[in-house]
Enzyme design. Structure first.
Site, PDB file in Angstrom:
ATOM      1  N   ASP A  13       0.807  -1.228   0.000  1.00  0.00           N
ATOM      2  CA  ASP A  13       0.000   0.000   0.000  1.00  0.00           C
ATOM      3  C   ASP A  13       0.834   1.269   0.000  1.00  0.00           C
ATOM      4  O   ASP A  13       0.443   2.294   0.561  1.00  0.00           O
ATOM      5  CB  ASP A  13      -0.970   0.009   1.203  1.00  0.00           C
ATOM      6  CG  ASP A  13      -1.854  -1.208   1.223  1.00  0.00           C
ATOM      7  OD1 ASP A  13      -2.242  -1.667   0.135  1.00  0.00           O
ATOM      8  OD2 ASP A  13      -2.143  -1.722   2.317  1.00  0.00           O
ATOM      9  N   LYS A  16       1.826   2.002  -5.152  1.00  0.00           N
ATOM     10  CA  LYS A  16       2.363   1.395  -6.385  1.00  0.00           C
ATOM     11  C   LYS A  16       1.444   1.675  -7.578  1.00  0.00           C
ATOM     12  O   LYS A  16       1.909   1.956  -8.675  1.00  0.00           O
ATOM     13  CB  LYS A  16       2.517  -0.124  -6.197  1.00  0.00           C
ATOM     14  CG  LYS A  16       3.528  -0.495  -5.129  1.00  0.00           C
ATOM     15  CD  LYS A  16       3.585  -2.001  -4.914  1.00  0.00           C
ATOM     16  CE  LYS A  16       2.341  -2.564  -4.274  1.00  0.00           C
ATOM     17  NZ  LYS A  16       2.082  -2.104  -2.901  1.00  0.00           N
ATOM     18  N   GLY A  40      -4.467  -4.395  -3.771  1.00  0.00           N
ATOM     19  CA  GLY A  40      -5.465  -3.359  -4.038  1.00  0.00           C
ATOM     20  C   GLY A  40      -4.714  -2.114  -4.452  1.00  0.00           C
ATOM     21  O   GLY A  40      -4.050  -1.504  -3.630  1.00  0.00           O
TER      22      GLY A  40
END
Ligand code: GDP
Ligand code: IMO
Ligand code: MG
Length: 429
Positions: A13, A16, A40
């Site tokens: 997280d 990216k 995600g």
């Protein structure tokens, strides 16, 4: 060096998705090479938010080819749902811009069931997995009993393959009090989903080889972060894949010399979702502030992310073990209001000082950070696009991080928006 490999340098997280999407403007192909829909990745383009789990971030840019490489574990139902959600957002997805590797392992419903049953059985020792079946699917790959994407083209032999898998899985599931799976139900479900997957399937290594030899630029987009790497992370509180840049070659089917410049995506502070050691974790007001301003809630599971100070020892280790040439420092704007900012420069444990993260989970759990404090900048950074426009204290913070981790900040991100990005050194050159 015309290719770039993006890897997360902390616990995932780091931003990216945002950086991959921004760099994709100058790439021809974007390739995912490990992980699955535990990832995600959030993109914000002119205020519109896109959440990607399996699809490479290149998918939102017309004219780019996105590849899901052989190193990714693919849940065919999650993939079709994601494709249809993005199509609803106006993204064009066809076999012309999405290629799914034929030798990627499949995640089946039994993998998710096993993942969740195991977590349940761990009681207060949970890893805090995403419950998506990632670990069990990688186990099946290495255990040589898994199904792969190419097996969907041979539905006549599916039943026999599933029977072999179920002999293993049902024994495990039932030993934990979970329900067994029926081969005929799985065959029916797979037959149902197959027509939606097969049009995208092909030999991705051949496509990459063709593109590479005709001078096209490839962007390899990693998922998770270095401290979740199954070899180099905070084992056993890790995911079940390798995250290091070398995995880009393995998980895409390309020579190790083709991964190019390795850009470590690095948050200006630290977050972690799930259990496991986190030496610089802040359980005070500062941690709350970072979480609130940074909207630190998981993109995949919605869980609150744990927040803490920047850990230069941890990132330096990620730089060395991951082969990182430079970093993209993200979310600097989230620290705008802080009077003082701290950087971890070492650890103390059982009367001994450490300048690296020791491998033992027993020691990792007890590490106490040694901090260095710097003055905050207390000015809004949102939207800054030039290095010279950054306040002096923000520059000092960046330069101190560079000195401690031993590589430059090639890119700096100052908001979730695609274009709010400072280019200091072009990783494509
Ligand atoms: P990923 O998994 O590494 O792609 O990161 P996530 O998308 O899970 O989480 C990063 C979050 O931070 C997302 O909501 C992004 O939109 C957001 N983000 C990325 N870069 C920045 C930045 O520079 N500033 C701010 N405020 N938010 C950012
Ligand atoms: P992106 O790509 C943050 C974490 C889970 C858990 C551990 C193992 O968005 O950075 P798993 O389901 O993979 O077996 O869970 O890894 N984890 C992530 N944390 N970002 C991710 O991906 C993650 N993918 C897995 O929370 O602690
Ligand atoms: Mg994420």
């Amino acid at each position: 060096m015309s290719n770039i490999t993006i890897v997360g340098s902390q616990w995932g997280d780091e931003g990216k998705g945002k950086i991959a999407d921004w760099l994709a403007s100058r790439a021809d192909i974007v390739v995912r090479f490990q992980g699955g829909h535990n990832a995600g990745h959030t993109l914000v383009i002119d205020g519109k938010v896109y959440k990607l789990h399996l699809l490479p971030s290149g998918i939102v840019r017309p004219g780019k080819l996105s590849i899901i490489g052989n190193g990714v574990v693919i849940d065919p139902w999650a993939l079709t749902t994601e494709i249809s959600e993005l199509r609803h957002q106006g993204v064009n997805i066809t076999p012309a811009n999405l290629l799914v590797s034929e030798n990627a392992p499949l995640i089946l419903p039994l993998h998710g069931a096993l993942d969740r049953a195991r977590e349940e059985a761990r009681g207060n020792q949970k890893i805090g997995t995403t419950g998506r079946g990632i670990g069990p699917a990688y186990e099946d790959k290495v255990g040589r009993r898994g199904l792969r994407v190419c097996d969907l083209a041979h539905l006549d032999t599916l039943r026999a393959k599933l029977d072999a898998m179920l002999a293993h899985h049902n024994a495990l599931l039932q030993s934990m009090g979970a329900s067994a799976f029926q081969a005929e139900d799985l065959v029916a479900a797979l037959k149902d989903i197959t027509p939606q997957i097969l049009p995208f399937v092909g030999s991705s290594w051949q496509m990459l080889e063709k593109m590479q030899s005709s001078g096209k630029k490839i962007l390899f987009e990693g998922a998770q972060g270095m401290m979740l790497d199954v070899d180099h992370g905070t084992y056993p509180f890790v995911t079940s894949s390798n995250i290091v840049a070398a995995q880009a070659a393995i998980g895409a089917g390309i020579g190790a010399d083709k991964i190019g410049y390795v850009l470590g995506i690095t948050k200006a502070y630290t977050t972690r979702v799930g259990s496991g050691p986190f030496p610089t974790e802040l359980t005070d007001e500062v941690g709350e502030t970072l979480g609130k301003i940074g909207h630190e809630f998981g993109t995949t599971t919605g869980r609150k992310r744990r927040c803490g100070w920047f850990d230069a020892v941890q990132v330096r280790q990620a730089v060395k073990t991951g082969g990182i040439h430079g970093i993209a420092l993200t979310k600097l704007d989230v620290m705008d209001t802080l009077e003082e900012v701290k950087i971890c420069i070492g650890y103390e444990c059982r009367g001994k000082k450490y300048d690296y993260l020791p491998a033992s989970q027993d020691l990792q759990a007890e590490l106490k950070p040694i901090y260095e404090a710097l003055s905050g900048w207390q000015q809004p950074l949102k939207g800054v696009r030039k290095f010279n426009e950054l306040p002096d204290n923000a520059k000092k913070y960046i330069h101190r991080i560079e000195a401690l981790i031993g590589v430059p900040a090639a890119v700096i991100s100052t908001s979730p928006e695609r274009e709010d990005t400072v280019l200091v050194q072009d990783p494509f050159q």
